[in-house]
Write an enzyme that holds these catalytic residues in place. Structure first.
Site, PDB file in Angstrom:
ATOM      1  N   LYS A 161       0.833  -1.215   0.000  1.00 36.63           N
ATOM      2  CA  LYS A 161       0.000   0.000   0.000  1.00 36.63           C
ATOM      3  C   LYS A 161       0.866   1.263   0.000  1.00 36.63           C
ATOM      4  O   LYS A 161       0.668   2.160  -0.814  1.00 36.63           O
ATOM      5  CB  LYS A 161      -0.907   0.001   1.221  1.00 36.63           C
ATOM      6  N   ASN A 162       1.809   1.336   0.935  1.00 36.27           N
ATOM      7  CA  ASN A 162       2.525   2.601   1.090  1.00 36.27           C
ATOM      8  C   ASN A 162       3.523   2.868  -0.030  1.00 36.27           C
ATOM      9  O   ASN A 162       3.971   4.002  -0.199  1.00 36.27           O
ATOM     10  CB  ASN A 162       3.170   2.691   2.484  1.00 36.27           C
ATOM     11  N   CYS A 197      -5.235   8.640   9.051  1.00 36.43           N
ATOM     12  CA  CYS A 197      -5.449   8.051  10.376  1.00 36.43           C
ATOM     13  C   CYS A 197      -5.103   9.075  11.456  1.00 36.43           C
ATOM     14  O   CYS A 197      -4.168   9.855  11.298  1.00 36.43           O
ATOM     15  CB  CYS A 197      -4.575   6.807  10.563  1.00 36.43           C
ATOM     16  N   ARG A 232      -0.315  15.627  13.029  1.00 40.14           N
ATOM     17  CA  ARG A 232       0.490  15.100  11.925  1.00 40.14           C
ATOM     18  C   ARG A 232       0.977  16.269  11.064  1.00 40.14           C
ATOM     19  O   ARG A 232       0.411  16.566  10.016  1.00 40.14           O
ATOM     20  CB  ARG A 232      -0.306  14.081  11.106  1.00 40.14           C
ATOM     21  N   ASP A 242       3.573   0.586  12.164  1.00 38.60           N
ATOM     22  CA  ASP A 242       2.330   0.082  11.564  1.00 38.60           C
ATOM     23  C   ASP A 242       2.025  -1.365  11.960  1.00 38.60           C
ATOM     24  O   ASP A 242       0.998  -1.910  11.564  1.00 38.60           O
ATOM     25  CB  ASP A 242       2.379   0.229  10.033  1.00 38.60           C
ATOM     26  N   ARG A 274      -9.161   0.238   3.588  1.00 41.94           N
ATOM     27  CA  ARG A 274      -8.227   1.203   2.988  1.00 41.94           C
ATOM     28  C   ARG A 274      -6.903   0.548   2.648  1.00 41.94           C
ATOM     29  O   ARG A 274      -6.196   1.014   1.752  1.00 41.94           O
ATOM     30  CB  ARG A 274      -7.932   2.341   3.987  1.00 41.94           C
TER      31      ARG A 274
HETATM   32  N1  EPU Z   1       6.600  14.518  11.197  1.00 44.64           N
HETATM   33  C1  EPU Z   1       6.859  15.843  11.504  1.00 44.64           C
HETATM   34  N2  EPU Z   1       6.884  16.741  10.468  1.00 44.64           N
HETATM   35  C2  EPU Z   1       6.643  16.387   9.182  1.00 44.64           C
HETATM   36  C3  EPU Z   1       6.379  15.030   8.883  1.00 44.64           C
HETATM   37  C4  EPU Z   1       6.362  14.125   9.914  1.00 44.64           C
HETATM   38  O1  EPU Z   1       7.080  16.198  12.654  1.00 44.64           O
HETATM   39  O2  EPU Z   1       6.675  17.257   8.296  1.00 44.64           O
HETATM   40  C5  EPU Z   1       6.583  13.531  12.297  1.00 44.64           C
HETATM   41  C6  EPU Z   1       5.209  12.878  12.452  1.00 44.64           C
HETATM   42  O3  EPU Z   1       4.362  13.664  13.256  1.00 44.64           O
HETATM   43  C7  EPU Z   1       5.589  11.550  13.065  1.00 44.64           C
HETATM   44  C8  EPU Z   1       6.940  11.227  12.428  1.00 44.64           C
HETATM   45  O4  EPU Z   1       7.447  12.465  11.935  1.00 44.64           O
HETATM   46  O5  EPU Z   1       5.743  11.681  14.441  1.00 44.64           O
HETATM   47  C9  EPU Z   1       6.908  10.245  11.270  1.00 44.64           C
HETATM   48  O6  EPU Z   1       5.965  10.650  10.289  1.00 44.64           O
HETATM   49  P1  EPU Z   1       6.115  10.268   8.742  1.00 44.64           P
HETATM   50  O7  EPU Z   1       6.136  11.519   7.957  1.00 44.64           O
HETATM   51  O8  EPU Z   1       7.234   9.293   8.590  1.00 44.64           O
HETATM   52  O9  EPU Z   1       4.740   9.511   8.473  1.00 44.64           O
HETATM   53  P2  EPU Z   1       3.827   9.585   7.178  1.00 44.64           P
HETATM   54  O10 EPU Z   1       4.653   9.731   5.979  1.00 44.64           O
HETATM   55  O11 EPU Z   1       2.714  10.542   7.416  1.00 44.64           O
HETATM   56  C10 EPU Z   1       3.921   7.038   6.667  1.00 44.64           C
HETATM   57  C11 EPU Z   1       2.922   5.945   6.470  1.00 44.64           C
HETATM   58  C12 EPU Z   1       2.299   5.578   7.817  1.00 44.64           C
HETATM   59  C13 EPU Z   1       3.401   5.190   8.805  1.00 44.64           C
HETATM   60  C14 EPU Z   1       4.477   6.282   8.876  1.00 44.64           C
HETATM   61  C15 EPU Z   1       5.677   5.870   9.714  1.00 44.64           C
HETATM   62  C16 EPU Z   1       2.149   6.310   4.235  1.00 44.64           C
HETATM   63  C17 EPU Z   1       1.047   6.756   3.350  1.00 44.64           C
HETATM   64  N3  EPU Z   1       1.905   6.381   5.529  1.00 44.64           N
HETATM   65  O12 EPU Z   1       3.192   8.141   7.193  1.00 44.64           O
HETATM   66  O13 EPU Z   1       1.501   4.451   7.549  1.00 44.64           O
HETATM   67  O14 EPU Z   1       2.855   4.989  10.084  1.00 44.64           O
HETATM   68  O15 EPU Z   1       4.942   6.605   7.570  1.00 44.64           O
HETATM   69  O16 EPU Z   1       6.254   4.716   9.213  1.00 44.64           O
HETATM   70  O17 EPU Z   1       3.198   5.883   3.770  1.00 44.64           O
HETATM   71  C18 EPU Z   1      -0.323   2.999   7.740  1.00 44.64           C
HETATM   72  O18 EPU Z   1       0.016   2.457   6.692  1.00 44.64           O
HETATM   73  O19 EPU Z   1      -1.187   2.516   8.523  1.00 44.64           O
HETATM   74  C19 EPU Z   1       0.281   4.270   8.124  1.00 44.64           C
HETATM   75  C20 EPU Z   1      -0.268   5.091   8.983  1.00 44.64           C
END
Ligand code: EPU
Length: 427
Positions: A22-23, A117, A122, A305, A397
């Site tokens: 998915k990701n 989620c 975020r 995850d 999803r």
């Molecule tokens: N963060 C910041 N600033 C930013 C971006 C992130 O402070 O600009 C913080 C977030 O608040 C968090 C940490 O950095 O504490 C990590 O966030 P990240 O950006 O890595 O997460 P994401 O890209 O929003 C993806 C996956 C999530 C998974 C996370 C961590 C996708 C679409 N989503 O989210 O997957 O939990 O990486 O591995 O790739 C899931 O599949 O169920 C899911 C939630």
């Protein structure tokens, strides 16, 4: 509103084939915008997040067609940079990859502030930092993020936090920028590497994906490509835990065992047998479970995850374990639901103390998010008796044909539709 009705307490047996990640898919589909011709993407999971992204692309003028059940053709030649449709995109986190992809192709993008989620705040400050350093202007207006640049120019970007989304968005934006972009403190997840491989197959010049430092030398043009998405690490991990939780014996096919090592390691410490083959894993639980401590971390640490699913397994162990969430501020909301099933879990901020009681009891529960929903399914399949899980749209999803896959493993699960809450109120 659909819900699952599960009669649990039966060991799962047999074979299950893991779908595309998915990701990775949710990054690669918007990335296809960067080629001005037809890209063929194979091993695409049939999940609602993918359906939503392809609908957004279609609404923006791309031609999108399914060649077969898991192969997608995207031709974004006639796509124009226009606002990404608000109603489609606002509830889906990954829709913000249109920011990087449209910026990379047209030097401008307008995308709704992302939802997704609910794990607490975020932020997208690191994405914005990256875009600005590449020379873009960023404005937030009426719920939209607007980014534009005369011409993007390669630069050095140090991320203050390791972020999957920011790493992906900057890769997408920088791939056609002038000169070299260096991302330091980059995320290293398997889907980062998969996206880099996809872009390189289109003619991009990206080195170091999968390490802390990614170097992107901008190229003039990207060409259409054919690419196969990697198997889903988290779907595979979820079936590993399902086999363990139900005292089952399951062959999990189409996996990359290396991606699953942090999960395999914890399961084996808990007393689960995991046998590795080239592209499959045999998971079997011979006896009782022993608790272990878990701390989630960015890759190659234990994946956040998989945290809710593993917490269910720890609740089925016979001693106490500590789970520390190292990525998100608030990823234990589902624990209230697990308590309904008899779990004894105390949460203090990012730490949960799980007092394993050897079993759980059936109960009506709800999915509070995607992985929490998977955790509820695991708990329901492990508990004797009938459980009902509401709000399963969260699960759909990210898990392809989960009901069919579980039934093929011998699970007693069915989906029923109930009138939605607003209808009930109206009656
Ligand atoms: N963060 C910041 N600033 C930013 C971006 C992130 O402070 O600009 C913080 C977030 O608040 C968090 C940490 O950095 O504490 C990590 O966030 P990240 O950006 O890595 O997460 P994401 O890209 O929003 C993806 C996956 C999530 C998974 C996370 C961590 C996708 C679409 N989503 O989210 O997957 O939990 O990486 O591995 O790739 C899931 O599949 O169920 C899911 C939630």
């Amino acid at each position: 509103m659909d819900k699952f009705v599960v009669n649990g307490g039966k060991p799962l047996h047999g074979e299950v084939t893991i779908s595309g990640a998915k990701n990775a898919a949710v990054a690669i589909i918007p990335a296809a915008i960067l080629a001005e011709g037809p890209c063929i993407i194979e091993n695409v999971p049939n999940i609602s997040d993918v359906a939503l992204l392809t609908r957004i692309l279609h609404d923006m003028g791309a031609s999108v067609r399914m060649i077969n059940k898991s192969t997608l053709e995207i031709n974004a030649k006639h796509l124009t940079s226009q606002p990404v449709p608000y109603d489609l995109a606002r509830n889906m986190r990954a829709s913000y990859y249109f920011l990087g992809a449209l910026l990379g192709r047209f030097s401008k993008a307008s995308v709704p502030m992302p939802g997704g989620c609910d794990f607490g705040v975020r932020p997208i400050d690191q994405h914005i930092k990256g875009f600005k350093l590449l020379g873009a202007q960023v404005e937030l207006e009426n719920g939209m993020v607007n980014v534009s640049a005369e011409r993007l120019t390669g630069t050095q970007i140090y991320f203050d936090v390791v972020s999957v989304g920011a790493t992906i968005n900057v890769m997408l934006a920088a791939v056609k920028a002038r000169g070299m972009t260096v991302i330091e403190n980059a995320a290293k997840e398997p889907h980062i590497v998969d996206l880099a491989n996809f872009l390189n197959s289109m003619g991009a010049d990206i080195m170091g994906a999968g390490t802390d430092v990614i170097k992107i030398r901008g190229v003039e043009k990207l060409r259409p490509t054919t690419y196969t998405i990697i198997p889903d690490q988290i779907e595979a991990g979820t079936y590993m835990v399902l086999a363990a939780a139900t005292k089952g014996d399951v062959m999990i096919k189409n996996v990359i065992p290396k991606h699953l090592e942090p999960i395999t390691d914890k399961l084996m410490k808990m007393g689960v047998e995991v046998e590795e083959f080239d592209d499959s894993l045999h998971v079997r639980r011979p006896g009782e479970l022993t608790g272990v401590n878990i701390r989630t971390m960015p890759h190659p640490g234990f994946p956040t995850d998989m945290q809710p699913q593993m917490t269910v397994l720890l609740a089925l162990a016979n001693n106490t374990s500590i789970v520390t969430e190292g990525v998100w501020d608030n990823r234990f909301r589902y624990v209230d639901e697990l308590r309904r099933m008899g779990a004894n879990i105390q949460v203090d901020g990012k730490v949960a103390v799980v007092e394993g009681k050897g079993s759980l009891t059936a109960a009506p529960v709800k999915a509070t998010d995607l992985r929490a929903g998977a955790a509820m399914l695991i708990a329901a399949l492990a508990a004797n008796g009938e459980s009902q899980i509401e709000d399963i749209y969260h699960i759909e999803r990210g898990y392809e044909e989960i009901e069919e896959k579980l039934r093929a493993l011998g699970a007693d699960i069915r989906k029923i539709s109930t009138p939605d809450k607003h209808m009930k109120k109206a009656l």
